[in-house]
Design a protein around this motif. Structure first.
Motif, PDB file in Angstrom:
ATOM      1  N   ASP A  32     -71.717 107.547  77.277  1.00  0.00           N
ATOM      2  CA  ASP A  32     -72.325 108.841  76.956  1.00  0.00           C
ATOM      3  C   ASP A  32     -72.250 109.814  78.134  1.00  0.00           C
ATOM      4  O   ASP A  32     -72.040 111.015  77.943  1.00  0.00           O
ATOM      5  N   ASP A  33     -72.402 109.296  79.355  1.00  0.00           N
ATOM      6  CA  ASP A  33     -72.286 110.144  80.548  1.00  0.00           C
ATOM      7  C   ASP A  33     -70.865 110.699  80.663  1.00  0.00           C
ATOM      8  O   ASP A  33     -70.667 111.874  80.978  1.00  0.00           O
ATOM      9  N   LEU A  34     -69.892 109.842  80.400  1.00  0.00           N
ATOM     10  CA  LEU A  34     -68.497 110.264  80.463  1.00  0.00           C
ATOM     11  C   LEU A  34     -68.191 111.299  79.384  1.00  0.00           C
ATOM     12  O   LEU A  34     -67.520 112.307  79.651  1.00  0.00           O
ATOM     13  N   MET A  60     -66.642 115.087  79.815  1.00  0.00           N
ATOM     14  CA  MET A  60     -65.402 115.457  79.125  1.00  0.00           C
ATOM     15  C   MET A  60     -65.635 116.648  78.191  1.00  0.00           C
ATOM     16  O   MET A  60     -64.747 117.480  78.000  1.00  0.00           O
ATOM     17  N   ARG A  61     -66.821 116.754  77.640  1.00  0.00           N
ATOM     18  CA  ARG A  61     -67.144 117.935  76.819  1.00  0.00           C
ATOM     19  C   ARG A  61     -67.258 119.185  77.690  1.00  0.00           C
ATOM     20  O   ARG A  61     -66.920 120.284  77.255  1.00  0.00           O
ATOM     21  N   GLN A  62     -67.718 119.041  78.933  1.00  0.00           N
ATOM     22  CA  GLN A  62     -67.727 120.169  79.860  1.00  0.00           C
ATOM     23  C   GLN A  62     -66.296 120.610  80.178  1.00  0.00           C
ATOM     24  O   GLN A  62     -66.013 121.811  80.267  1.00  0.00           O
ATOM     25  N   VAL A  63     -65.404 119.633  80.344  1.00  0.00           N
ATOM     26  CA  VAL A  63     -63.989 119.959  80.549  1.00  0.00           C
ATOM     27  C   VAL A  63     -63.471 120.740  79.341  1.00  0.00           C
ATOM     28  O   VAL A  63     -62.807 121.768  79.489  1.00  0.00           O
ATOM     29  N   SER A  83     -66.578 100.708  70.240  1.00  0.00           N
ATOM     30  CA  SER A  83     -66.655 100.496  71.677  1.00  0.00           C
ATOM     31  C   SER A  83     -67.230 101.747  72.336  1.00  0.00           C
ATOM     32  O   SER A  83     -66.497 102.654  72.716  1.00  0.00           O
ATOM     33  N   PRO A  84     -68.562 101.820  72.475  1.00  0.00           N
ATOM     34  CA  PRO A  84     -69.215 103.054  72.929  1.00  0.00           C
ATOM     35  C   PRO A  84     -68.864 103.478  74.354  1.00  0.00           C
ATOM     36  O   PRO A  84     -69.176 104.599  74.745  1.00  0.00           O
ATOM     37  N   ASP A  85     -68.212 102.622  75.117  1.00  0.00           N
ATOM     38  CA  ASP A  85     -67.832 102.995  76.467  1.00  0.00           C
ATOM     39  C   ASP A  85     -66.355 103.362  76.576  1.00  0.00           C
ATOM     40  O   ASP A  85     -65.837 103.561  77.674  1.00  0.00           O
ATOM     41  N   LEU A 122     -64.887 115.435  89.774  1.00  0.00           N
ATOM     42  CA  LEU A 122     -63.857 114.434  89.511  1.00  0.00           C
ATOM     43  C   LEU A 122     -64.228 113.079  90.111  1.00  0.00           C
ATOM     44  O   LEU A 122     -63.996 112.035  89.503  1.00  0.00           O
ATOM     45  N   ASN A 123     -64.829 113.087  91.289  1.00  0.00           N
ATOM     46  CA  ASN A 123     -65.241 111.815  91.907  1.00  0.00           C
ATOM     47  C   ASN A 123     -66.312 111.115  91.075  1.00  0.00           C
ATOM     48  O   ASN A 123     -66.334 109.881  90.992  1.00  0.00           O
ATOM     49  N   GLU A 124     -67.192 111.903  90.466  1.00  0.00           N
ATOM     50  CA  GLU A 124     -68.211 111.323  89.587  1.00  0.00           C
ATOM     51  C   GLU A 124     -67.560 110.665  88.376  1.00  0.00           C
ATOM     52  O   GLU A 124     -67.924 109.558  87.978  1.00  0.00           O
ATOM     53  N   VAL A 125     -66.570 111.352  87.797  1.00  0.00           N
ATOM     54  CA  VAL A 125     -65.849 110.781  86.651  1.00  0.00           C
ATOM     55  C   VAL A 125     -65.178 109.482  87.058  1.00  0.00           C
ATOM     56  O   VAL A 125     -65.311 108.457  86.370  1.00  0.00           O
TER      57      VAL A 125
END
Length: 107
Positions: free
Chosen positions: A21-23, A27-30, A51-53, A83-86
């Motif tokens: 969900d964090d990812l 990605m929605r912000q992108v 596969s929720p992840d 990007l480092n967080e991703v």
């Protein structure tokens, strides 16, 4: 399909357990950052139903150069995208499949 979408890309991101969900949020912000970008016909963020992840991004562009330039600009100019967080969320390197679109329904 219109003449504006000539190439496609499918990206698969596998997040660390519980981080899907964090990812998706990033990605929605992108995706929001790409709104109106030259050459972008589609940037669809989805999670695998079983596969929720696992996060997949389906893209359609006029060309790969436009895709690479728009994505780089979006990541570089939006302070809410780190990007480092991703990369820290990922359990493995992302998988990228580039496609030559040939026809079908949509776009």
């Amino acid at each position: 399909m219109s003449d504006t979408a000539r190439v496609g890309r499918i990206m698969t991101f596998t997040a660390k357990p519980g981080r899907g969900d964090d990812l998706v949020a990033i990605m929605r912000q992108v995706a929001e950052g790409l709104r109106g970008s030259l050459g972008c016909a589609l940037y669809l963020v989805s999670k695998d139903a079983g596969s929720p992840d696992t996060v997949r991004v389906v893209e359609a562009w006029t060309d790969f150069e436009s895709a690479d330039a728009a994505l780089a600009t979006t990541v570089a100019t939006r302070p809410d995208i780190d990007l480092n967080e991703v990369l820290g969320m990922l359990a493995e390197p992302p998988e990228q499949i580039d496609l030559d679109t040939l026809g079908g329904v949509g776009l």
